[in-house]
Write an enzyme that holds these catalytic residues in place. Structure first.
Site, mmCIF file in Angstrom:
data_model
loop_
_atom_site.group_PDB
_atom_site.id
_atom_site.type_symbol
_atom_site.label_atom_id
_atom_site.label_comp_id
_atom_site.label_asym_id
_atom_site.label_seq_id
_atom_site.Cartn_x
_atom_site.Cartn_y
_atom_site.Cartn_z
ATOM 1 N N LEU A 127 0.846 -1.198 0.000
ATOM 2 C CA LEU A 127 0.000 0.000 0.000
ATOM 3 C C LEU A 127 0.877 1.242 0.000
ATOM 4 C CD1 LEU A 127 -3.202 0.551 2.108
ATOM 5 C CD2 LEU A 127 -1.534 2.370 1.851
ATOM 6 N N HIS A 231 7.741 1.585 10.905
ATOM 7 C CA HIS A 231 8.315 2.858 10.463
ATOM 8 C C HIS A 231 7.395 3.985 10.935
ATOM 9 C CE1 HIS A 231 9.483 6.050 7.643
ATOM 10 N NE2 HIS A 231 10.592 5.374 7.422
#
Length: 339
Positions: A127, A231
Site C-alpha cells: 500500500l 516505520h
C-alpha cells in the site's frame, strides 16, 4: 472526491514505477524495478482471467485512479496464498525461562526464532499513496478496498490474513535491525538485500540464515530498539489494521524487524459489516458516506459514495459515485459504512 479503486492494467506500468521511486525504500512489494513491476502486472492479469473458485497462489494489484485526470495516485496488493512459490519466513518473538537453584534466580531470555508459521495466509500489502493525496480518507479507501475485493471473491481466499508493516529505516536508507542481525551473515547492505528479495524472492534467507534461535540480548542496541516497531510513517497504517481487527501476535519481518499483523478474514470489520444492496434511485445531494464496490475480477471498482436508505426497492446513491461505478437503478452493489 473523484477517486476510484480498480484492478491494475498493463498500461499502468509507468505510473507504478513513478510511485515506487517515491517510497524511500523498504517496500519489498513495490520495488522501483520495471521488470519486477511488469511481472506483477502479468500475474494480476492471469489471476483476473481465471474463472475457477479455488485458492491459488495469485496476486491482485490494484490502483487508485483520479477519475478527473486519469492519473494513478496510489496502489495496493493482495496475495491470495503466500508461501507457495518459496517459503514465507518470519521471526517469532518468544521467551525462554530458565531457573538457577544455586543462584536463586530466574532468567527470562527473549529470542527470535525463524519460522514459516504464516504460510498459506492471504497477505495484504504494497500500500502506497502519493504524498500529495494523503487526505480525505484516501488511505482508508486504499486499505479497505482490498477487504471488499476479498469478500466479493471469498472462495478464492483462505481464512487468515496478514499484513507486514515496514520497519524502522534510518535517514541513509539502512535498517538498524538488518545491520545488527542478518547483515552479519549475508555480506550485503539492507538496500541490496531488499532489492534482491523483491526481484528474486527470499530463498537466500533459507540458504544462508542460521536456523538456531537468536538471543535478543546478543544484538546491538540499535537492532534491539527497533524490533517489532513500524516505520514512523506506518503508525497510522498500524492503527487502521488494529481497528479493522488485526492483532500483533509477535511476528516480525526478517529484513527490517517491522511487525506482522494477523487477522481472521471473516472477522475483519469491513467484511463483517458489508452488505449487498440494490440501487433503487440516484440523488444529487446529501447522504451518509460509505465505501461502495461492484464488479467481479477485472471489473471490480470501489469508491466512496453518499447513501440514503430508501424504500423496499433499494437504496439511493449520489449521482457522481454511481457514475464512477457505472451502475444504474436495479443493479446491485456492496456497501459498508466509512467509519
Amino acid at each position: 472526491m473523484s477517486f476510484v479503486m480498480r484492478t491494475a492494467r498493463a498500461d499502468d506500468l509507468q505510473t507504478l514505477y513513478e510511485l515506487a521511486k517515491q517510497t524511500g525504500g523498504g517496500f519489498t512489494n513495490l520495488p522501483a524495478d520495471r521488470k519486477a513491476l511488469e511481472e506483477k502486472l502479468v500475474r494480476t492479469e492471469l489471476a483476473l482471467a481465471r474463472e475457477g473458485g479455488e485458492v491459488e497462489d495469485e496476486l491482485i494489484l490494484m490502483v487508485l485512479e483520479n477519475c478527473t485526470t486519469g492519473q494513478v495516485r496510489g496502489t495496493c496488493q493482495i496475495f491470495s496464498k503466500v508461501g507457495q512459490s518459496w517459503p514465507f519466513y518470519s521471526y517469532r518473538l518468544g521467551v525462554l525461562t530458565q531457573h538457577s537453584r544455586e543462584l536463586s534466580r530466574t532468567f527470562r531470555a527473549e529470542m527470535l526464532s525463524l519460522v514459516t508459521d504464516l504460510e498459506g495466509s492471504t497477505e495484504v500489502g504494497g500500500l502506497f499513496l502519493h504524498p500529495r493525496e494523503r487526505a480525505e480518507g484516501l488511505g482508508l479507501l486504499l486499505a479497505r478496498s482490498r477487504y471488499l475485493y476479498i469478500r466479493n471473491h471469498r472462495e478464492r481466499f483462505g481464512e487468515r490474513v496478514i499484513a507486514e508493516l515496514r520497519g524502522v529505516i534510518d535517514e541513509a536508507g539502512g535498517s538498524p535491525f538488518w545491520d545488527g542481525l542478518a547483515g552479519r551473515f549475508f555480506g550485503m547492505t539492507f538496500q541490496e538485500a531488499d532489492e534482491f528479495n523483491a526481484i528474486h524472492g527470499n530463498q537466500f534467507i533459507a540458504d544462508l540464515m542460521p536456523k538456531t534461535p537468536i538471543y535478543i540480548a546478543m544484538l546491538n542496541e540499535g537492532a534491539r530498539a527497533v524490533i517489532g516497531l513500524p516505520h514512523p510513517n506506518g503508525r497510522a497504517a498500524m492503527r487502521m489494521l488494529e481497528t479493522e481487527g488485526f492483532t500483533n501476535p509477535g511476528y516480525v519481518d526478517i529484513f527490517d524487524g517491522g511487525p506482522t499483523m494477523v487477522g481472521q478474514i471473516n472477522s475483519l470489520q469491513t467484511i463483517a459489516h458489508a452488505q449487498d444492496v440494490t440501487l433503487g434511485s440516484i440523488h444529487d445531494d446529501g447522504g451518509e458516506k460509505h465505501l461502495i464496490a461492484c464488479g467481479q475480477r477485472a471489473e471490480f471498482r470501489c469508491t466512496y459514495g453518499l447513501v440514503k436508505r430508501a424504500s423496499n426497492e433499494g437504496v439511493s446513491l449520489d449521482r457522481e459515485s454511481a457514475e464512477r461505478l457505472a451502475i444504474e437503478p436495479g443493479q446491485s452493489f456492496t456497501m459498508v459504512p466509512r467509519a
